[in-house]
Write an enzyme that holds these catalytic residues in place. Structure first.
Site: not given
Length: 313
Positions: A99, A2-3, A119, A187
């Site tokens: 996968h 992910p990051e 996934r 914000r």
DNA sequence: CGTTCATCCTGAGAGC
DNA sequence: TGCTCTCAGGATGAAC
């Protein structure tokens, strides 16, 4: 993966093992991996055939290969790893992963590039490359500042049109910290939301947001606008620093899902101060780390170093 | 405009 | 053992 640090590890792997080669044939298993490529997998395979890979670029958590077609047309193959995507460089004869969603064979007959994604939140699509002209000169006045550790990847061919909404990440030359701070200051929402908003600053995900907040001693649910600009600046700088440190360790891997193109894990999980450490003592004050639900996921923090904002909402 | 919510998937681990 | 439930490094688009 992910990051930002994990994606950068993959980008470097692509630079080492894929850039400079020519795609002979791409194959897609199923249609889901190409769902963002509107014309579909057959069109994508057709368009990729014969393309030379000129470079591997990244903005935030997005990767793209700079491609030049036989007719000279330049495009970007945008790849996002989602939650569980992997790009692996392996011999064509290696056993097929359960996968496996895409394979790329090259004209040199060398190792194959594979996209494996348990996934299937990840995917890839072709995009035109457009100039990266978000900021005018006036917007830069008084901004910027020194950026000694920037990697300064030259986006010489431009940015894929499909990801122009993604803000520069802290490792890019185009990153303007003062602008990010100003937008955070405006914000009225939880500051962690701001850190995770890829249109504001890209590359930060749940792990590094929590780590940066711990380092800055700020609770993620504090209103962004309630923090001073210097405090917001420290927070952004901590996010940058922790991602650079993680990159130096090859990224964070809790399991075999997060690996580089050669299948190797990073080691930054050993250096995490709060993420995934519920109940363990805070490294600063010894108070057990807590886990709280936030944005349909988990946030980890120190109850003492990072007190919740005033009245518990 | 900004923010929330559901959704896309599979597999691992906990608890029963 | 096997079932159910919860959870996981993310992004998006529709609905308020």
């Amino acid at each position: 993966m992910p990051e930002l640090p994990e994606v950068e590890v993959v980008r470097r792997g692509l630079e080492d093992h894929v850039v400079g080669r020519r795609i002979e044939e791409a194959a897609f298993i199923g249609a889901r991996v190409t769902r963002r490529h509107r014309p579909g997998p057959v069109d994508l395979a057709d368009q990729l055939r014969g393309n030379a890979v000129h470079g591997a670029q990244r903005r935030g958590k997005y990767l793209w290969l700079e491609l030049e077609a036989p007719d000279g047309h330049r495009q970007g193959l945008v790849i996002h790893l989602g939650m569980s995507g992997q790009l692996l460089v392996e011999a064509a004869g290696a056993p097929r992963q359960s996968h496996l969603h895409a394979t790329f064979d090259f004209s040199d007959g060398g190792p194959q590039l594979r996209f494996v994604d348990q996934r299937t939140f990840g995917g890839m699509a072709l995009a035109e490359l457009v100039p990266d002209g978000c900021l005018d000169d006036e917007a830069r006045v008084g901004g910027g500042g020194k950026d000694p550790h920037r990697s300064d990847l030259p986006h010489s061919w431009g940015i894929p049109e499909s990801i122009t909404h993604i803000a520069p990440d802290p490792l890019e030359a185009a990153f303007h910290q003062d602008e990010v701070i100003a937008r955070l200051k405006a914000r009225h929402t939880a500051v962690k939301r701001g850190l995770l908003d890829q249109r504001l600053v890209s590359g930060i995900g749940n792990i590094y947001a929590d780590e940066a907040l711990w380092r800055a001693r700020v609770h993620g649910e504090r209103d962004a606008a309630s923090l001073s600009k210097p405090a917001l600046g420290r927070l952004v700088e901590h996010a940058t620093a922790v991602m650079l440190e993680a990159l130096g360790q090859g990224g964070t891997s809790f399991d075999a899902l997060y690996v580089n193109v050669n299948g190797a894990s990073g080691f930054f999980d050993r250096s995490l101060d709060v993420y995934g450490r519920e109940g363990f003592p805070c490294g600063r004050c010894g108070t057990p780390i807590r886990r709280e639900a936030f944005m349909n996921r988990s946030s980890y923090s120190c109850p003492r170093c990072q007190p919740r904002p005033r009245p518990a909402p």
